[in-house]
Write an enzyme that holds these catalytic residues in place. Structure first.
Site, PDB file in Angstrom:
ATOM      1  N   PHE A 165       0.849  -1.194   0.000  1.00 23.60           N
ATOM      2  CA  PHE A 165       0.000   0.000   0.000  1.00 23.60           C
ATOM      3  C   PHE A 165       0.884   1.244   0.000  1.00 23.60           C
ATOM      4  O   PHE A 165       1.751   1.399   0.852  1.00 23.60           O
ATOM      5  CB  PHE A 165      -0.929   0.037   1.221  1.00 23.60           C
ATOM      6  CG  PHE A 165      -1.863   1.218   1.191  1.00 23.60           C
ATOM      7  CD1 PHE A 165      -2.989   1.192   0.371  1.00 23.60           C
ATOM      8  CD2 PHE A 165      -1.597   2.356   1.926  1.00 23.60           C
ATOM      9  CE1 PHE A 165      -3.844   2.296   0.308  1.00 23.60           C
ATOM     10  CE2 PHE A 165      -2.440   3.465   1.861  1.00 23.60           C
ATOM     11  CZ  PHE A 165      -3.571   3.424   1.058  1.00 23.60           C
ATOM     12  N   ASP A 172       9.348   2.487   1.167  1.00 24.00           N
ATOM     13  CA  ASP A 172       8.219   3.219   1.725  1.00 24.00           C
ATOM     14  C   ASP A 172       8.226   2.978   3.232  1.00 24.00           C
ATOM     15  O   ASP A 172       7.762   1.946   3.711  1.00 24.00           O
ATOM     16  CB  ASP A 172       6.919   2.731   1.079  1.00 24.00           C
ATOM     17  CG  ASP A 172       5.692   3.430   1.656  1.00 24.00           C
ATOM     18  OD1 ASP A 172       5.811   4.043   2.729  1.00 24.00           O
ATOM     19  OD2 ASP A 172       4.616   3.345   1.038  1.00 24.00           O
ATOM     20  N   LYS A 183       3.155  10.178   7.970  1.00 19.96           N
ATOM     21  CA  LYS A 183       2.494   9.764   9.223  1.00 19.96           C
ATOM     22  C   LYS A 183       3.046  10.471  10.455  1.00 19.96           C
ATOM     23  O   LYS A 183       2.713  11.607  10.699  1.00 19.96           O
ATOM     24  CB  LYS A 183       2.577   8.243   9.349  1.00 19.96           C
ATOM     25  CG  LYS A 183       1.677   7.544   8.304  1.00 19.96           C
ATOM     26  CD  LYS A 183       1.244   6.205   8.744  1.00 19.96           C
ATOM     27  CE  LYS A 183       0.376   5.485   7.724  1.00 19.96           C
ATOM     28  NZ  LYS A 183      -1.039   5.717   7.912  1.00 19.96           N
TER      29      LYS A 183
HETATM   30  C1  LIG Z   1       3.107   2.312   3.814  1.00 21.13           C
HETATM   31  C2  LIG Z   1       2.205   3.447   3.429  1.00 21.13           C
HETATM   32  N1  LIG Z   1       2.481   4.185   2.335  1.00 21.13           N
HETATM   33  C3  LIG Z   1       1.704   5.221   1.981  1.00 21.13           C
HETATM   34  C4  LIG Z   1       0.587   5.578   2.701  1.00 21.13           C
HETATM   35  C5  LIG Z   1      -0.257   6.735   2.267  1.00 21.13           C
HETATM   36  O1  LIG Z   1      -0.136   7.797   3.164  1.00 21.13           O
HETATM   37  P1  LIG Z   1      -1.213   8.986   3.179  1.00 21.13           P
HETATM   38  O2  LIG Z   1      -2.506   8.418   3.672  1.00 21.13           O
HETATM   39  O3  LIG Z   1      -0.624  10.017   4.101  1.00 21.13           O
HETATM   40  O4  LIG Z   1      -1.327   9.500   1.773  1.00 21.13           O
HETATM   41  C6  LIG Z   1       0.252   4.829   3.839  1.00 21.13           C
HETATM   42  C7  LIG Z   1      -0.964   5.137   4.604  1.00 21.13           C
HETATM   43  O5  LIG Z   1      -1.506   4.314   5.309  1.00 21.13           O
HETATM   44  C8  LIG Z   1       1.085   3.733   4.208  1.00 21.13           C
HETATM   45  O6  LIG Z   1       0.810   2.988   5.287  1.00 21.13           O
END
Ligand SMILES: Cc1ncc(COP(=O)(O)O)c(C=O)c1O
Length: 381
Positions: free
Chosen positions: A123, A208, A237
């Site tokens: 994700f 990520d 986050k």
């Molecule tokens: C691993 C990871 N990447 C990207 C995101 C996306 O972040 P945002 O909701 O701030 O766009 C999340 C959100 O849960 C995430 O857990």
């Protein structure tokens, strides 16, 4: 717009690892706003930094220098050896990384798209680029056509990754631990294998760390568990303690943007940057990285006791999931909330706990004891 399925609670106040609803009911927060309030709700050092900066200067744009952003870039460079681009969310940090990869790969073969390998179940966000990287077809399908150039391979499988590599691959994009997929921890040799394949094929390793970064897994960054370093890393986050902020970091060799290639009006604004500096201070001063490692072991032990029927309790540091052999997670999350404990359900048979790193041991004990009682009172237990 009706895009969120919300639980029937209105929170009005938070302190440390505690939340209070509109009726004054107390909850122990084992979710930290989805891994955001890592230093706890309304930490006084973060609140003071925000208030002071808001009273001094809130915004001037990236046409000018501001001290908080400069200091933050410098602090992150000390921690990672990388340069920063500041934005406002995880998805934006990923968008920045995707553009950076395209820029780095260049336009050697006009008409061809440099390929990025990402993982099934991964994700990375909901904007068009980050959604295209996200390996979850159900989330992607309503929004086709997606951004081209992504290949998805099974997560944690180094052989599958090798089979997908080729001279057209510009980057491999991975979460060091998959979060939204249900806290999937890959084999220990997976990240080293991915690093080796990127080096062999001349591709960038993009991590990520939006959910895993900044102490969550018991090290500053989850890649430290593996002994390898990424070329590009995304954070968001918890970085600004609850204010919106994302960061895309890159080594000198990967930071290929030229003047004017990328920009964000609010990116690195003085207030979120001041909050982020305070967050880094709190993490260091209160030893939260080590605390996450120690309390994480305790959390896993408590979870095994609370849910003896669980198929698996897994995770690293204070990023822990419990998997069941039936789709009980939704009901369990609802019953836990009623009993005053906040968790979530990334999959129908998985609950996840991402408590603030400042949570007191007695709060963790109380929360898991409550969860055990809730579980035992459920018909499925
Ligand atoms: C691993 C990871 N990447 C990207 C995101 C996306 O972040 P945002 O909701 O701030 O766009 C999340 C959100 O849960 C995430 O857990």
């Amino acid at each position: 717009m009706e895009t969120y399925k919300r639980r029937p609670v209105e929170f009005v106040e938070g302190r440390g690892a505690l939340l209070f609803d509109a009726d004054g009911k107390r909850y122990i927060d084992l979710l930290a706003g989805l891994a955001v309030t890592s230093v706890g709700h309304s930490h006084p050092m973060v609140v003071d930094a925000i208030a002071e900066q808001a009273g001094l200067l809130m915004h001037v744009s990236n046409l000018f220098y501001t001290r908080p952003a400069a200091e933050l870039a410098s602090r992150l460079h000390e921690l990672t050896g990388m340069k920063s681009f500041f934005c406002n969310s995880g998805a934006e940090a990923i968008e920045c990384a995707l553009k950076l990869v395209r820029r780095w790969a260049g336009t050697a073969t006009p008409g061809s798209v440099p390929r990025i390998i990402a993982t099934e179940g991964g994700f990375h966000g909901r904007t068009m680029g980050s959604l295209s990287a996200t390996g979850q077809p159900a989330k992607q399908a309503p929004f086709a056509p997606l951004v081209p150039g992504f290949t998805h391979v099974p997560y944690g499988d180094a052989e599958a990754l090798r089979a997908a590599m080729g001279p057209d691959v510009a980057a491999v994009l991975l979460e060091p631990i998959q979060g939204e997929a249900g806290v999937i921890v890959p084999p220990d040799d997976y990240l080293p294998a991915a690093r080796g394949l990127c080096d062999e094929f001349g591709a960038l390793l993009v991590l990520d760390e939006i959910q895993t970064g900044l102490g969550r897994t018991g090290t500053w960054f989850a890649y430290e568990h593996s002994g390898v370093r990424p070329d590009v890393m995304c954070l968001a986050k918890g970085v600004a303690g609850g204010l919106p902020m994302g960061v895309c970091l890159a080594t000198d060799g990967a930071a290929a943007f030229q003047l004017g290639d990328h920009a964000s009006t609010f990116g690195g604004g003085p207030v979120p940057a001041a909050a982020a500096l305070a967050v880094l201070d709190v993490i260091a001063k209160e030893g939260l990285v080590e605390r996450s490692a120690t309390l994480g072991e305790r959390l896993k032990e408590l979870a095994r006791t609370a849910f003896p029927e669980a198929v698996e309790v897994r995770g690293r540091g204070l990023m822990v999931a419990v998997e069941f052999d039936a789709p009980v997670a939704g009901d369990l999350v609802g019953a836990a909330l009623e009993a005053g404990v906040v968790i979530n359900d990334p999959a129908p048979n998985v609950i996840r706990m991402l408590p603030p790193l400042v949570i007191a041991e007695r709060e963790l004990d109380e929360a898991l004891s409550t969860l055990g009682e809730v579980w035992r009172s459920m018909p499925s237990a």
